[in-house]
Write an enzyme that holds these catalytic residues in place. Structure first.
Site, PDB file in Angstrom:
ATOM      1  N   ASN A 152       0.843  -1.200  -0.047  1.00 35.85           N
ATOM      2  CA  ASN A 152      -0.135   0.042   0.104  1.00 35.85           C
ATOM      3  C   ASN A 152       0.797   1.335  -0.013  1.00 35.85           C
ATOM      4  O   ASN A 152       1.777   1.174   0.507  1.00 35.85           O
ATOM      5  CB  ASN A 152      -0.969   0.110   1.206  1.00 35.85           C
ATOM      6  CG  ASN A 152      -1.875   1.190   1.172  1.00 35.85           C
ATOM      7  OD1 ASN A 152      -2.459   1.633   0.323  1.00 35.85           O
ATOM      8  ND2 ASN A 152      -1.865   1.870   2.568  1.00 35.85           N
ATOM      9  N   HIS A 172       0.728   5.120   1.424  1.00 37.40           N
ATOM     10  CA  HIS A 172       0.029   6.017   2.239  1.00 37.40           C
ATOM     11  C   HIS A 172       0.694   7.323   2.468  1.00 37.40           C
ATOM     12  O   HIS A 172       1.961   7.713   2.526  1.00 37.40           O
ATOM     13  CB  HIS A 172       0.137   5.260   3.566  1.00 37.40           C
ATOM     14  CG  HIS A 172      -0.584   6.077   4.535  1.00 37.40           C
ATOM     15  ND1 HIS A 172      -1.928   6.361   4.792  1.00 37.40           N
ATOM     16  CD2 HIS A 172      -0.130   7.002   5.601  1.00 37.40           C
ATOM     17  CE1 HIS A 172      -2.605   7.187   5.693  1.00 37.40           C
ATOM     18  NE2 HIS A 172      -1.437   7.616   6.140  1.00 37.40           N
ATOM     19  N   SER A 220       4.880   6.788   2.333  1.00 41.13           N
ATOM     20  CA  SER A 220       5.355   5.394   2.645  1.00 41.13           C
ATOM     21  C   SER A 220       4.783   4.387   1.955  1.00 41.13           C
ATOM     22  O   SER A 220       3.488   4.305   1.563  1.00 41.13           O
ATOM     23  CB  SER A 220       4.860   5.126   4.266  1.00 41.13           C
ATOM     24  OG  SER A 220       5.518   6.450   5.211  1.00 41.13           O
ATOM     25  N   ASP A 262      -2.826   0.897   7.927  1.00 44.53           N
ATOM     26  CA  ASP A 262      -1.461   1.768   7.557  1.00 44.53           C
ATOM     27  C   ASP A 262      -0.489   1.274   8.652  1.00 44.53           C
ATOM     28  O   ASP A 262       0.362   1.950   8.858  1.00 44.53           O
ATOM     29  CB  ASP A 262      -2.074   3.117   7.824  1.00 44.53           C
ATOM     30  CG  ASP A 262      -3.075   3.403   6.977  1.00 44.53           C
ATOM     31  OD1 ASP A 262      -3.315   2.899   5.854  1.00 44.53           O
ATOM     32  OD2 ASP A 262      -3.717   4.467   7.175  1.00 44.53           O
TER      33      ASP A 262
HETATM   34  C1  GAR Z   1      -2.542   9.165  -3.096  1.00 46.93           C
HETATM   35  O1  GAR Z   1      -1.936  10.176  -2.367  1.00 46.93           O
HETATM   36  C2  GAR Z   1      -2.243   8.060  -2.058  1.00 46.93           C
HETATM   37  O2  GAR Z   1      -1.283   8.078  -1.165  1.00 46.93           O
HETATM   38  C3  GAR Z   1      -3.524   8.106  -0.904  1.00 46.93           C
HETATM   39  O3  GAR Z   1      -4.518   8.735  -2.182  1.00 46.93           O
HETATM   40  C4  GAR Z   1      -3.915   9.178  -3.094  1.00 46.93           C
HETATM   41  C5  GAR Z   1      -4.343   8.503  -4.425  1.00 46.93           C
HETATM   42  O4  GAR Z   1      -3.986   9.427  -5.568  1.00 46.93           O
HETATM   43  N1  GAR Z   1      -3.916   7.057  -0.642  1.00 46.93           N
HETATM   44  C6  GAR Z   1      -4.402   6.765   0.660  1.00 46.93           C
HETATM   45  O5  GAR Z   1      -4.929   7.839   1.345  1.00 46.93           O
HETATM   46  C7  GAR Z   1      -4.851   5.540   1.183  1.00 46.93           C
HETATM   47  N2  GAR Z   1      -5.619   5.698   2.607  1.00 46.93           N
HETATM   48  P1  GAR Z   1      -4.105   8.516  -7.152  1.00 46.93           P
HETATM   49  O6  GAR Z   1      -5.385   7.887  -6.995  1.00 46.93           O
HETATM   50  O7  GAR Z   1      -3.937   9.684  -8.045  1.00 46.93           O
HETATM   51  O8  GAR Z   1      -2.879   7.768  -7.114  1.00 46.93           O
END
Ligand code: GAR
Length: 219
Positions: A107, A109, A136, A145
């Site tokens: 994942n 985060h 991370s 997480d």
């Molecule tokens: C990213 O910043 C990712 O780290 C976060 O959502 C965004 C997705 O962007 N993930 C979380 O918050 C997971 N809990 P993307 O769809 O453009 O890759």
């Protein structure tokens, strides 16, 4: 060649980077499918454009997390994944689901874990007065997480940063670099999850690898 399944809920900018790295061969895997819990996730469009099969498993169609996760796992397993990447996937997963993919699932985060698990991490970093922020990559386990950390990238906050600039900096300065690298390690067998945590290149990762150290090695 390893089969990679990517889980998304939204924009899919991380997915786009994975598509490009798989096409270029820098991640030695083929994206077998992109699975979303939302039919309107823009990442599905990116997948279709790249000719990648898509599946939508709407979480609202299921009476419980267990029922949703069972349907999600069935959709994923139709594509025989060796590796699973959560790329902006915004659902909390049940222990049964995480166990099924243990050691195969990463994942990304948007914070320097263990700081700021959960949602609204950029606002949380600002509210805490953090000097640094970042992202991370970790193995997916039952702990939300909280699985073993693999790779982090950090930057210093600027006085003018707000939640929106931090989200953009986390994406462009860190996430688009560290996620392809971590998945390349996993696909090559350089990275694994053992009983005592994450191992990289035959050694336990007592602290996560850092983007700074990787970039310094290439300077
Ligand atoms: C990213 O910043 C990712 O780290 C976060 O959502 C965004 C997705 O962007 N993930 C979380 O918050 C997971 N809990 P993307 O769809 O453009 O890759």
């Amino acid at each position: 060649m390893k089969n990679l399944v990517v889980l998304i809920s939204g924009q899919g900018r991380n997915l786009q980077a994975l598509i490009e790295h798989c096409a270029a061969g820098t991640i030695p895997a083929r994206i077998a499918a992109v699975v979303s819990n939302r039919a309107d996730a823009y990442g599905l469009e990116r997948a279709r454009r790249a000719g990648i099969p898509t599946e939508v498993v709407p979480h609202g169609d299921y009476p419980s997390r267990e029922a949703f996760d069972a349907a999600l796992a069935a959709a994923i397993d139709r594509h025989a994944p060796d590796l699973l990447a959560m790329a902006g996937f915004m659902r909390i997963l049940t222990p049964g689901f995480t166990r099924h993919y243990l050691g195969r699932a990463l994942n990304i985060h948007p914070s320097l874990l263990p700081r700021h698990p959960g949602l609204r991490t950029h606002a949380a970093a600002l509210a805490a007065g953090d000097a640094e922020h970042g992202a991370s990559v970790h193995f997916v386990t039952e702990a939300l997480d909280g699985g073993p950390l693999v790779l982090q990238g950090a930057f210093k906050l600027r006085p003018e940063d707000d939640a929106a600039t931090l989200a953009e900096r986390v994406m462009t300065e860190v996430e688009l670099k560290i996620y392809p690298q971590a998945l390349a390690w996993l696909a090559r067998g350089d990275l694994s999850l053992r009983a005592d945590g994450a191992w990289l290149h035959g050694r336990p990762l007592t602290t996560p690898a850092t983007l700074d150290a990787l970039e310094a090695a290439f300077r």
